[in-house]
Write an enzyme that holds these catalytic residues in place. Structure first.
Site, PDB file in Angstrom:
ATOM      1  N   ASP A  54      45.078  60.759  23.980  1.00  0.00           N
ATOM      2  CA  ASP A  54      45.320  59.385  24.416  1.00  0.00           C
ATOM      3  C   ASP A  54      46.363  59.479  25.514  1.00  0.00           C
ATOM      4  O   ASP A  54      47.517  59.858  25.262  1.00  0.00           O
ATOM      5  CB  ASP A  54      45.828  58.545  23.245  1.00  0.00           C
ATOM      6  CG  ASP A  54      46.135  57.101  23.624  1.00  0.00           C
ATOM      7  OD1 ASP A  54      46.220  56.797  24.836  1.00  0.00           O
ATOM      8  OD2 ASP A  54      46.331  56.273  22.713  1.00  0.00           O
ATOM      9  N   ASN A  81      40.368  61.471  34.534  1.00  0.00           N
ATOM     10  CA  ASN A  81      39.328  60.440  34.613  1.00  0.00           C
ATOM     11  C   ASN A  81      39.633  59.210  33.762  1.00  0.00           C
ATOM     12  O   ASN A  81      39.190  58.118  34.088  1.00  0.00           O
ATOM     13  CB  ASN A  81      37.984  61.042  34.185  1.00  0.00           C
ATOM     14  CG  ASN A  81      36.944  59.997  33.909  1.00  0.00           C
ATOM     15  OD1 ASN A  81      36.398  59.372  34.813  1.00  0.00           O
ATOM     16  ND2 ASN A  81      36.666  59.764  32.619  1.00  0.00           N
ATOM     17  N   TYR A 157      43.359  46.331  38.441  1.00  0.00           N
ATOM     18  CA  TYR A 157      42.630  47.594  38.482  1.00  0.00           C
ATOM     19  C   TYR A 157      42.729  48.196  39.882  1.00  0.00           C
ATOM     20  O   TYR A 157      43.013  49.385  40.057  1.00  0.00           O
ATOM     21  CB  TYR A 157      41.174  47.378  38.096  1.00  0.00           C
ATOM     22  CG  TYR A 157      40.343  48.637  38.104  1.00  0.00           C
ATOM     23  CD1 TYR A 157      40.394  49.526  37.036  1.00  0.00           C
ATOM     24  CD2 TYR A 157      39.526  48.946  39.187  1.00  0.00           C
ATOM     25  CE1 TYR A 157      39.640  50.693  37.039  1.00  0.00           C
ATOM     26  CE2 TYR A 157      38.768  50.107  39.203  1.00  0.00           C
ATOM     27  CZ  TYR A 157      38.826  50.979  38.126  1.00  0.00           C
ATOM     28  OH  TYR A 157      38.086  52.141  38.150  1.00  0.00           O
ATOM     29  N   LYS A 161      44.631  51.790  41.246  1.00  0.00           N
ATOM     30  CA  LYS A 161      43.966  52.859  41.987  1.00  0.00           C
ATOM     31  C   LYS A 161      44.652  53.122  43.331  1.00  0.00           C
ATOM     32  O   LYS A 161      44.686  54.265  43.810  1.00  0.00           O
ATOM     33  CB  LYS A 161      42.488  52.534  42.177  1.00  0.00           C
ATOM     34  CG  LYS A 161      41.700  52.495  40.871  1.00  0.00           C
ATOM     35  CD  LYS A 161      41.803  53.808  40.098  1.00  0.00           C
ATOM     36  CE  LYS A 161      40.920  53.818  38.862  1.00  0.00           C
ATOM     37  NZ  LYS A 161      40.984  55.098  38.115  1.00  0.00           N
TER      38      LYS A 161
END
Length: 232
Positions: A54, A81, A157, A161
């Protein structure tokens, strides 16, 4: 000599397909999964190793690194990932707590895992780190394609990134001898977008596999998709 590869978030979607393809390429693959049951099922199906991981749990990350050291002595390829898309709301309706939780997984998770595995990567003669970023975090792409509607691209999100791509560049300078690059899978059909993506998971892993299998003269500090460099 075997290439020892760890793919975080490897029990489904892009992570799982990356693991499958890298095993097919001859790597000894381990998948990291936070759900033990799903992880065991995926590892058995793929014929790869499993590490309970985790990315938001520092103690668990450290334990995973210790296990890989005990069993393999090094790590050659790290594919960061694992990510979440848990905050789908306009910024003005997003709480700081919700934002912190998303960034904890998508950005700090990569920091935790990379730092824990740097000593093992330094034991490799051809270490590679691949961070799975996204064009939705690109300033150029956001302006060019007007990705300002939160219903199209959730802002938190995208922000995570953007930060991840910069983290990649910083690591590429901080870790000489280790090739550190970012991959954009593209709009790929996964759980993360409720399977609305227009690419298959195989197409979505092209850039990841490319960066994970770079030659020793390969680049570092780049951001690419399956077609080439991504504008920042």
């Amino acid at each position: 000599m075997d290439t020892i590869t760890l793919v975080t978030g490897g029990n489904k979607g892009i992570g799982r397909e990356s693991a499958r393809r890298l095993k097919e390429a001859g790597h000894t693959v381990l998948i990291g999964a936070r759900d033990p049951g799903r992880g065991r099922a995926a590892a058995a199906d793929l014929g790869v190793g499993l590490v309970h991981l985790d990315v938001t749990d520092q103690a668990g990350v450290d334990a995973a690194a210790a296990r890989v050291r005990a069993e393999h002595g090094r790590l050659d390829v790290l594919v960061n990932n694992a990510a979440v898309n848990s905050v789908v709301a306009p910024l003005e309706l997003t709480s700081a707590a919700d934002a912190a939780a998303l960034l904890d997984a998508n950005l700090l998770g990569v920091l935790r895992v990379t730092n824990a595995f740097v000593p093992l990567l330094r034991e490799s003669r051809h270490a590679r780190v691949v961070n799975v970023s996204s064009t939705v975090g690109s300033f150029a792409a956001t302006l060019e394609h007007e990705m300002f509607d939160w219903q199209v691209v959730p802002p938190l999100y995208a922000i995570s990134k953007t930060a991840l791509t910069m983290l990649t560049v910083k690591y590429s300078r901080a870790l000489p001898g280790i090739l550190v690059n970012a991959a954009d899978p593209g709009y790929t059909e996964t759980d993360l977008n409720e399977h609305r993506g227009t690419q298959t998971v195989t197409e979505g892993t092209d850039a990841i596999v490319h960066l994970a299998t770079l030659g020793d003269d390969g680049p570092t500090g780049t951001f690419v998709d399956r077609h080439g460099p991504v504008a920042w």
